[in-house]
Design a protein around this motif. Structure first.
Motif, PDB file in Angstrom:
ATOM      1  N   ILE A 114       6.967  13.577  -1.012  1.00  0.00           N
ATOM      2  CA  ILE A 114       5.826  12.712  -0.687  1.00  0.00           C
ATOM      3  C   ILE A 114       6.216  11.543   0.208  1.00  0.00           C
ATOM      4  N   ASP A 115       5.525  11.419   1.328  1.00  0.00           N
ATOM      5  CA  ASP A 115       5.578  10.188   2.114  1.00  0.00           C
ATOM      6  C   ASP A 115       4.188   9.565   2.007  1.00  0.00           C
ATOM      7  N   PRO A 116       4.075   8.496   1.211  1.00  0.00           N
ATOM      8  CA  PRO A 116       2.722   7.952   0.938  1.00  0.00           C
ATOM      9  C   PRO A 116       2.032   7.440   2.197  1.00  0.00           C
ATOM     10  N   ILE A 117       2.810   6.787   3.087  1.00  0.00           N
ATOM     11  CA  ILE A 117       2.283   6.416   4.407  1.00  0.00           C
ATOM     12  C   ILE A 117       3.363   6.745   5.422  1.00  0.00           C
ATOM     13  N   ASP A 118       3.101   7.707   6.287  1.00  0.00           N
ATOM     14  CA  ASP A 118       4.032   7.999   7.372  1.00  0.00           C
ATOM     15  C   ASP A 118       3.487   7.337   8.629  1.00  0.00           C
ATOM     16  N   GLY A 119       4.308   6.470   9.215  1.00  0.00           N
ATOM     17  CA  GLY A 119       3.820   5.660  10.329  1.00  0.00           C
ATOM     18  C   GLY A 119       3.399   4.286   9.817  1.00  0.00           C
ATOM     19  N   THR A 120       4.239   3.690   8.990  1.00  0.00           N
ATOM     20  CA  THR A 120       3.902   2.371   8.419  1.00  0.00           C
ATOM     21  C   THR A 120       3.759   1.317   9.519  1.00  0.00           C
ATOM     22  N   MET A 121       4.554   1.449  10.591  1.00  0.00           N
ATOM     23  CA  MET A 121       4.415   0.468  11.677  1.00  0.00           C
ATOM     24  C   MET A 121       3.020   0.576  12.317  1.00  0.00           C
TER      25      MET A 121
ATOM     26  N   GLY B 144      10.062  11.000  -3.395  1.00  0.00           N
ATOM     27  CA  GLY B 144       9.153  10.121  -2.660  1.00  0.00           C
ATOM     28  C   GLY B 144       9.919   9.065  -1.891  1.00  0.00           C
ATOM     29  N   GLU B 145       9.398   8.663  -0.728  1.00  0.00           N
ATOM     30  CA  GLU B 145      10.132   7.703   0.094  1.00  0.00           C
ATOM     31  C   GLU B 145      10.376   6.388  -0.633  1.00  0.00           C
ATOM     32  N   GLU B 146       9.378   5.899  -1.365  1.00  0.00           N
ATOM     33  CA  GLU B 146       9.519   4.554  -1.929  1.00  0.00           C
ATOM     34  C   GLU B 146      10.270   4.531  -3.256  1.00  0.00           C
ATOM     35  N   GLY B 147      10.825   5.671  -3.651  1.00  0.00           N
ATOM     36  CA  GLY B 147      11.800   5.683  -4.742  1.00  0.00           C
ATOM     37  C   GLY B 147      11.232   5.762  -6.148  1.00  0.00           C
TER      38      GLY B 147
ATOM     39  N   VAL C  12       0.833  -1.215   0.000  1.00  0.00           N
ATOM     40  CA  VAL C  12       0.000   0.000   0.000  1.00  0.00           C
ATOM     41  C   VAL C  12       0.869   1.267   0.000  1.00  0.00           C
ATOM     42  N   ASP C  13       2.010   1.231   0.707  1.00  0.00           N
ATOM     43  CA  ASP C  13       2.943   2.368   0.636  1.00  0.00           C
ATOM     44  C   ASP C  13       3.329   2.611  -0.834  1.00  0.00           C
ATOM     45  N   LYS C  14       3.738   1.529  -1.502  1.00  0.00           N
ATOM     46  CA  LYS C  14       4.229   1.671  -2.881  1.00  0.00           C
ATOM     47  C   LYS C  14       3.112   2.087  -3.830  1.00  0.00           C
TER      48      LYS C  14
HETATM   49 CA    CA Z   1       6.578   6.193   4.749  1.00  0.00          CA
END
Ligand code: CA
Ligand code: 2AM
Ligand code: CA
Ligand code: CA
Length: 268
Positions: free
Chosen positions: A86-93, A68-71, A45-47
């Motif tokens: 862009i951080d698509p999901i911050d707090g993935t944990m 973007g974080e995921e490159g 989902v992040d990607k």
């Molecule tokens: Ca993230």
């Protein structure tokens, strides 16, 4: 000349659509992998969410660049032109373990100057946003400018790991601070915690090693409200490097720098 208010309207629509997709994705099993260490998580989902924004931006604003974080974005080595951070999901944990308390975080910069910031708490459907010079909003409500607070009444967001022995900071700096403030909180999403500072719910937030996509949006929002966002040694943040992060209300920022962090030296 870029009309940032037009982008603002468009981005908000994209964020709502991305948020809906993420909420829907929680009905299926997540594909979880690890990155730099076993606790550094990433999911499909992040990607997918990063790709969603990249496709929107590429087709609507082909001249803009993306960090973007995921490159999936561009290699950014200078800050010229328009850059979306862009951080698509911050707090993935939190996303993986709690299914809540994670955000979409987007900052838009023009020639290195933060113009737009968005932190979207996907499950609570709460959007923190700002347009430089036009104020900040929590959902549709204007956020009041930040007021001063004394150290004894301050609540500071931080990860308790930094009170243990580590290679980034002598824990004695933060132990002294923790003793003097009213309390600490740890929410597991740097962007969300910057949103809390923007709304005055936290008085400060400290992190030892973040990337530009973690703080870009919050930087724009907090500064629009009169708060300060710097490295832990007081130096300016950069879109081109990882660093520590120290976000605080006006006044409190200087008091903590002067009384608790004077001799702190930033390590890469
Ligand atoms: Ca993230
Ligand atoms: P992330 O969820 O996008 O990776 C967690 O305490 C906070 O630190 C989150 O905002 C998280 O962002 C960020 N963070 C930055 N680098 C990290 C890393 N290597 N591992 C885990 N969290 C990291
Ligand atoms: Ca991550
Ligand atoms: Ca992040």
């Amino acid at each position: 000349m870029i009309d940032w208010l037009i982008l603002d309207r468009e981005i908000k629509i994209w964020i709502q659509e991305a948020g809906e997709r993420i909420r829907h994705s929680l009905q299926n099993k997540l594909q979880i992998s690890t990155k730099s260490n076993p606790n550094d998580l990433v999911t499909n989902v992040d990607k997918d969410t990063e790709q969603f924004f990249i496709e929107k931006i590429r087709s609507t604003y082909p001249g803009h660049r993306i960090l973007g974080e995921e490159g999936g974005g561009d290699e950014i080595t200078d800050v010229r032109g328009v850059i979306w951070v862009i951080d698509p999901i911050d707090g993935t944990m939190n996303f993986v373990h709690m299914h809540r308390n994670f955000t979409i975080s987007i900052g838009v910069f023009g020639d290195g100057v933060g113009q737009l910031g968005y932190i979207y708490d996907v499950i609570h459907d709460e959007l923190y946003s700002a347009v430089k010079g036009k104020g900040a909003l929590f959902n549709d409500q204007p956020i009041p400018r930040l007021e001063e607070v004394s150290i004894e009444k301050a609540i500071v967001g931080m990860n308790p790991i930094w009170l243990t022995n580590n290679r980034r900071i002598d824990p004695e700096y933060l132990r002294r601070l923790v003793k003097d403030i009213r309390g600490t909180r740890s929410f597991g999403s740097a962007a969300l915690e910057m949103g809390y500072v923007a709304c005055g719910w936290l008085d400060a937030y400290i992190a030892m090693h973040l990337s530009p996509w973690d703080f870009a949006a919050g930087w724009v929002i907090v500064e629009e409200l009169g708060g300060k966002a710097t490295k832990l040694n007081g130096e300016p943040l950069s879109l081109l490097e990882k660093s520590s992060l120290f976000v605080a209300k006006p006044g409190l920022h200087q008091v903590i720098l002067d009384n608790y962090l004077q001799n702190y030296v930033e390590k890469n």
